[in-house]
Design an enzyme around this catalytic site. Sequence first.
Site: not given
Length: 369
Positions: A64, A143, A157
């Site tokens: 996690d 990205s 984002y």
Amino acid sequence: MAQVIVISGAGSGFGALTARALADAGNIVYAGIRETTGRNAGRVRGAQTYAREHGVDLRTTELDVSSQASVDTAVARIVRDAGRLDVVIHNAGHMVNGPTEAFTPEQLAQVYDTNVLSTQRLNRAALPHLRGQGHGLVLWVGSSSTRGGTPPYLAPYFAAMAAMDALAVSYAAELARFGIETSIVVPGSFTSGTHHFASAGTPGQRRTRRSIRACWPPSRGGSRSWRHRTPTPRAIKQVQYRHQRALDIRLADIGTTLVQWDALRAIGRLPGASAHELAAETFQSDQAFGTLAGRLLAQGLIERRPGRRKRIEHHLTSAGTRVSEAGYPIAEEVLGGTLAPLTEAERATLLALLRRVVAEPASDAARAK
């Protein structure tokens, strides 16, 4: 030699696909998944089934990225079981979608935590092991928004991914002295194979969302929803993917790839250009282009020469020129196949529409060929 690899966010999408591909290549892969005994237990079983049916070493580990304790435990277990850790892949991330104004500061902080701080948690756990070994690779899944291409309603984002990209570049300079390499992978936009958009978060302030929608004129269908006013260029992406895939396959006949050929073309157009200039020309990060240029240099396709002051210039070798020139007829043939369903008149119309979209004068288009 098989590499020991850990991938965060490997329960689905890019992470799961990458874990399987790297395991297929003979590596020992730890797919980091959170809540492995809870809501993601099915994904764990899926990875185990894949490993069993394909005879590969694909393992899962509870990871996690929002918890330093969970990350520390996962890395310690990997090093204990495998004896080392060679590659860290930062893949975990979360997208949100909606009018930027409507997101609360707390939501932006959460997006930043998932996409940026998560990498710091994993680095703090893994880097001492890589540094002690004197080798390793840290790979960041970034990205394309960090190099342009920023449609609206994804700002939180995109801002987080820009921060992650900057962090990765800084880490690269710091880790190189310890023999630890860094790469940034920018996959681009994918409309299938991931849950990126399906699981995207939305703004928390509904009142602000309603206020924004009320200011918009209704669309043809009478809807004022921001979702309906954001076009989804799925057809364009499908054509682009099909064309690039076909060109990549054909370029293999002359011993290169689409990415490498594009770099050779850029160097041919801009002889003597720096790595930074060529990175911008090919829509890559400086780090990604530097890695690519290193491969082209090793293949004898380009050469680097000292320029003015500390500038390093890039030039094609005779072999690089041959590969670059050999790619053009292949590209023309593939493009002809892509546009084969269109008549000459339809092709002319398409060209005119594309020029209008990018506001490109005809003379500029001719020079770009």
